[in-house]
Design a protein around this motif. Sequence first.
Motif, mmCIF file in Angstrom:
data_model
loop_
_atom_site.group_PDB
_atom_site.id
_atom_site.type_symbol
_atom_site.label_atom_id
_atom_site.label_comp_id
_atom_site.label_asym_id
_atom_site.label_seq_id
_atom_site.Cartn_x
_atom_site.Cartn_y
_atom_site.Cartn_z
ATOM 1 N N ILE A 166 50.124 44.331 68.434
ATOM 2 C CA ILE A 166 49.423 43.494 68.881
ATOM 3 C C ILE A 166 50.175 42.226 69.316
ATOM 4 O O ILE A 166 50.111 41.728 70.421
ATOM 5 C CB ILE A 166 47.991 43.095 68.442
ATOM 6 N N GLY A 167 50.789 41.481 68.294
ATOM 7 C CA GLY A 167 51.652 40.259 68.486
ATOM 8 C C GLY A 167 52.762 40.454 69.404
ATOM 9 O O GLY A 167 52.875 39.516 70.229
ATOM 10 N N VAL A 168 53.255 41.557 69.437
ATOM 11 C CA VAL A 168 54.404 41.834 70.379
ATOM 12 C C VAL A 168 53.854 41.853 71.821
ATOM 13 O O VAL A 168 54.434 41.377 72.881
ATOM 14 C CB VAL A 168 55.171 42.952 70.135
ATOM 15 N N GLY A 169 52.658 42.574 71.903
ATOM 16 C CA GLY A 169 52.251 42.654 73.163
ATOM 17 C C GLY A 169 51.676 41.674 73.814
ATOM 18 O O GLY A 169 51.842 41.198 75.101
ATOM 19 N N PHE A 170 51.041 40.778 72.995
ATOM 20 C CA PHE A 170 50.513 39.323 73.598
ATOM 21 C C PHE A 170 51.893 38.272 73.580
ATOM 22 O O PHE A 170 51.784 37.434 74.552
ATOM 23 C CB PHE A 170 49.599 38.489 72.716
ATOM 24 N N ILE A 171 52.829 38.439 73.033
ATOM 25 C CA ILE A 171 53.932 37.526 73.377
ATOM 26 C C ILE A 171 54.555 38.058 74.626
ATOM 27 O O ILE A 171 54.820 37.127 75.460
ATOM 28 C CB ILE A 171 55.077 37.688 72.320
ATOM 29 N N CYS A 172 54.753 39.399 74.879
ATOM 30 C CA CYS A 172 55.290 39.756 76.075
ATOM 31 C C CYS A 172 54.453 39.532 77.441
ATOM 32 O O CYS A 172 54.853 39.592 78.363
ATOM 33 C CB CYS A 172 55.595 41.263 76.063
ATOM 34 N N MET A 173 52.941 39.599 77.171
ATOM 35 C CA MET A 173 52.062 39.389 78.090
ATOM 36 C C MET A 173 51.600 38.117 78.285
ATOM 37 O O MET A 173 51.578 37.873 79.681
ATOM 38 C CB MET A 173 50.806 40.292 77.881
ATOM 39 N N LEU A 174 51.691 37.236 77.609
ATOM 40 C CA LEU A 174 51.177 35.778 77.801
ATOM 41 C C LEU A 174 52.160 34.807 77.444
ATOM 42 O O LEU A 174 52.440 33.806 78.482
ATOM 43 C CB LEU A 174 49.894 35.514 76.923
ATOM 44 N N ILE A 175 52.758 34.762 76.317
ATOM 45 C CA ILE A 175 53.672 33.609 76.059
ATOM 46 C C ILE A 175 54.889 33.416 76.780
ATOM 47 O O ILE A 175 55.133 32.605 77.437
ATOM 48 C CB ILE A 175 53.774 33.445 74.670
#
Length: 117
Positions: free
Chosen positions: A14-23
């Motif tokens: 989930i962390g990798v997904g949000f980093i790639c998707m938002l940050i």
Amino acid sequence: MKKINSINYGEKVIGVGFICMLIIPGILLWVATFFECYYIYVIANILFVTGAGVLMGFAGLLLIEFRQDKRIDKYYCEHKNVKIELASGRYECGLCGSRTIGVDSTYCRICGCKYKD
């Protein structure tokens, strides 16, 4: 089918997904406003789609895991009051897991469970 268990890696995915998707796309879009480079927009969009794909794939994996957990729970709820035959010729209580059950035992001496069969 092998049991899926996401306890050890769920928060990382989930962390990798949000980093790639938002940050990272957010930072790239902020940088792109200063340099006005088309390629930075393309990279930000690719990373956004990649992050969304990772999160959607993980959501699918979680759905499969929840379905497996539901089936396993249903199976064990239906087989609580049963003697389970072990490979050594002994029996195990389906409720408490005691392995001191005899062949002709009608109840468990540990938990008091009365067997159906």
